[in-house]
Scaffold this motif. Structure first.
Motif, short mmCIF file in Angstrom:
data_model
loop_
_atom_site.label_atom_id
_atom_site.label_comp_id
_atom_site.label_asym_id
_atom_site.label_seq_id
_atom_site.Cartn_x
_atom_site.Cartn_y
_atom_site.Cartn_z
N ARG A 1 -26.10 -22.92 -35.45
CA ARG A 1 -25.09 -22.98 -36.51
C ARG A 1 -25.76 -22.69 -37.85
O ARG A 1 -26.73 -23.36 -38.22
CB ARG A 1 -24.42 -24.35 -36.53
CG ARG A 1 -23.65 -24.62 -35.25
CD ARG A 1 -23.19 -26.07 -35.11
NE ARG A 1 -24.14 -27.10 -35.51
CZ ARG A 1 -25.18 -27.52 -34.80
NH1 ARG A 1 -25.46 -26.99 -33.65
NH2 ARG A 1 -25.96 -28.50 -35.23
N LEU A 2 -25.22 -21.71 -38.58
CA LEU A 2 -25.77 -21.35 -39.89
C LEU A 2 -24.88 -21.93 -40.98
O LEU A 2 -23.66 -21.79 -40.94
CB LEU A 2 -25.82 -19.83 -40.04
CG LEU A 2 -26.55 -19.04 -38.96
CD1 LEU A 2 -26.55 -17.56 -39.30
CD2 LEU A 2 -27.96 -19.56 -38.78
N HIS A 3 -25.53 -22.56 -41.96
CA HIS A 3 -24.84 -23.10 -43.13
C HIS A 3 -25.48 -22.41 -44.33
O HIS A 3 -26.68 -22.58 -44.58
CB HIS A 3 -25.02 -24.61 -43.24
CG HIS A 3 -24.52 -25.34 -42.03
ND1 HIS A 3 -23.21 -25.73 -41.89
CD2 HIS A 3 -25.16 -25.73 -40.91
CE1 HIS A 3 -23.07 -26.33 -40.73
NE2 HIS A 3 -24.23 -26.35 -40.11
N LEU A 4 -24.68 -21.63 -45.07
CA LEU A 4 -25.20 -20.84 -46.18
C LEU A 4 -24.75 -21.43 -47.50
O LEU A 4 -23.55 -21.61 -47.72
CB LEU A 4 -24.70 -19.39 -46.10
CG LEU A 4 -24.78 -18.70 -44.75
CD1 LEU A 4 -24.21 -17.30 -44.84
CD2 LEU A 4 -26.20 -18.67 -44.25
N LEU A 5 -25.70 -21.69 -48.38
CA LEU A 5 -25.36 -22.12 -49.74
C LEU A 5 -25.11 -20.87 -50.56
O LEU A 5 -25.94 -19.96 -50.61
CB LEU A 5 -26.51 -22.92 -50.36
CG LEU A 5 -26.27 -23.41 -51.79
CD1 LEU A 5 -25.17 -24.47 -51.82
CD2 LEU A 5 -27.55 -23.96 -52.38
N THR A 6 -23.94 -20.77 -51.17
CA THR A 6 -23.61 -19.61 -51.99
C THR A 6 -22.84 -20.04 -53.24
O THR A 6 -22.01 -20.95 -53.17
CB THR A 6 -22.80 -18.56 -51.20
OG1 THR A 6 -22.49 -17.47 -52.05
CG2 THR A 6 -21.53 -19.13 -50.61
N ARG A 7 -23.15 -19.40 -54.34
CA ARG A 7 -22.43 -19.69 -55.58
C ARG A 7 -21.03 -19.11 -55.56
O ARG A 7 -20.18 -19.51 -56.33
CB ARG A 7 -23.21 -19.17 -56.78
CG ARG A 7 -24.47 -20.00 -57.06
CD ARG A 7 -25.20 -19.53 -58.30
NE ARG A 7 -25.97 -18.31 -58.08
CZ ARG A 7 -27.25 -18.28 -57.74
NH1 ARG A 7 -27.91 -19.40 -57.58
NH2 ARG A 7 -27.88 -17.15 -57.57
N SER A 8 -20.78 -18.14 -54.65
CA SER A 8 -19.46 -17.52 -54.57
C SER A 8 -19.14 -17.12 -53.13
O SER A 8 -19.70 -16.15 -52.62
CB SER A 8 -19.39 -16.29 -55.49
OG SER A 8 -18.19 -15.59 -55.28
N HIS A 9 -18.23 -17.88 -52.50
CA HIS A 9 -17.77 -17.51 -51.16
C HIS A 9 -17.20 -16.09 -51.19
O HIS A 9 -17.48 -15.29 -50.30
CB HIS A 9 -16.63 -18.44 -50.69
CG HIS A 9 -17.01 -19.84 -50.50
ND1 HIS A 9 -17.76 -20.27 -49.44
CD2 HIS A 9 -16.73 -20.95 -51.23
CE1 HIS A 9 -17.92 -21.58 -49.51
NE2 HIS A 9 -17.30 -22.01 -50.58
N GLN A 10 -16.40 -15.82 -52.22
CA GLN A 10 -15.71 -14.54 -52.31
C GLN A 10 -16.70 -13.37 -52.34
O GLN A 10 -16.55 -12.42 -51.58
CB GLN A 10 -14.83 -14.51 -53.56
CG GLN A 10 -14.03 -13.23 -53.70
CD GLN A 10 -13.17 -13.23 -54.94
OE1 GLN A 10 -13.15 -14.17 -55.71
NE2 GLN A 10 -12.43 -12.15 -55.13
N LYS A 11 -17.72 -13.45 -53.18
CA LYS A 11 -18.70 -12.36 -53.26
C LYS A 11 -19.48 -12.22 -51.95
O LYS A 11 -19.75 -11.12 -51.49
CB LYS A 11 -19.67 -12.58 -54.42
CG LYS A 11 -19.07 -12.30 -55.76
CD LYS A 11 -20.09 -12.49 -56.87
CE LYS A 11 -19.46 -12.29 -58.22
NZ LYS A 11 -20.43 -12.52 -59.31
N PHE A 12 -19.83 -13.35 -51.34
CA PHE A 12 -20.57 -13.28 -50.09
C PHE A 12 -19.75 -12.55 -49.03
O PHE A 12 -20.23 -11.63 -48.37
CB PHE A 12 -20.98 -14.66 -49.59
CG PHE A 12 -21.67 -14.60 -48.26
CD1 PHE A 12 -22.99 -14.19 -48.17
CD2 PHE A 12 -20.98 -14.91 -47.10
CE1 PHE A 12 -23.63 -14.09 -46.94
CE2 PHE A 12 -21.61 -14.82 -45.86
CZ PHE A 12 -22.93 -14.41 -45.79
N PHE A 13 -18.48 -12.97 -48.85
CA PHE A 13 -17.67 -12.37 -47.81
C PHE A 13 -17.18 -10.96 -48.16
O PHE A 13 -16.86 -10.18 -47.27
CB PHE A 13 -16.52 -13.29 -47.40
CG PHE A 13 -16.99 -14.47 -46.60
CD1 PHE A 13 -17.60 -14.29 -45.37
CD2 PHE A 13 -16.86 -15.76 -47.08
CE1 PHE A 13 -18.06 -15.36 -44.62
CE2 PHE A 13 -17.31 -16.84 -46.35
CZ PHE A 13 -17.91 -16.64 -45.11
#
Length: 163
Positions: free
Chosen positions: A64-76
């Motif tokens: 299971r990968l858990h990614l810390l991101t400042r923006s879900h939208q930009k990541f996806f």
């Protein structure tokens, strides 16, 4: 070996599959593990996410990968093909401001977070704050959540703009 279609990858499927096969049994410690990753929006981070997801698909690791991101939208937006996967979750925020309750249990940490080099006088100080206070916070949280090992990543971006 199970072949994975190219429609769910942004990198070349053959290269990802080759990488997973070369790693082989060295991926076994990740079987059923929770991996927390920071800095997954750059080239190295995206490659790592793609490779681990490919390993899940090919080897049934159930990692299971858990990614810390400042923006879900930009990541996806940058990786729309990984949206909706059961083996991938995002945590909103930065190392300095994400609520402690947002950090899951983690067996392993891959820390690659960095600030984008900006042409501001504050950039260097902000970078140092993230590198020191953010890393310390991550490791304290990781230890409290059962982390067994951590990997630190870096790139030339930590040196700022070069002449």
């Amino acid at each position: 070996m199970k072949t994975v279609g190219t429609t769910n990858r942004s990198l070349q499927t053959a290269e990802l599959e080759s990488c997973v096969l070369r790693l082989g049994s060295r991926l076994e410690p990740l079987r059923g593990a929770a991996v927390f990753l920071t800095g997954c929006t750059g080239f190295i981070g995206k490659w790592l996410v793609e490779t681990l997801l490919c390993a899940n698909d090919l080897l049934g690791l159930n990692c299971r990968l858990h990614l810390l991101t400042r923006s879900h939208q930009k990541f996806f937006q940058s990786m729309p093909h990984v949206a909706g996967r059961d083996d991938l979750a995002t945590v909103a925020g930065s190392l300095l401001d994400a609520p402690e309750s947002a950090f899951p249990a983690m067996d392993y940490v891959v820390h690659g977070a960095n600030l984008v080099v900006l042409p501001t006088q504050e950039w260097a100080a902000d970078h140092c704050r993230l590198a020191t206070l953010g890393t310390e916070r991550l490791f304290r949280l990781a230890a409290s959540r059962g982390c067994r090992a951590a990997l630190l990543l870096s790139s030339g971006a930590v040196y700022g703009t070069q002449a």
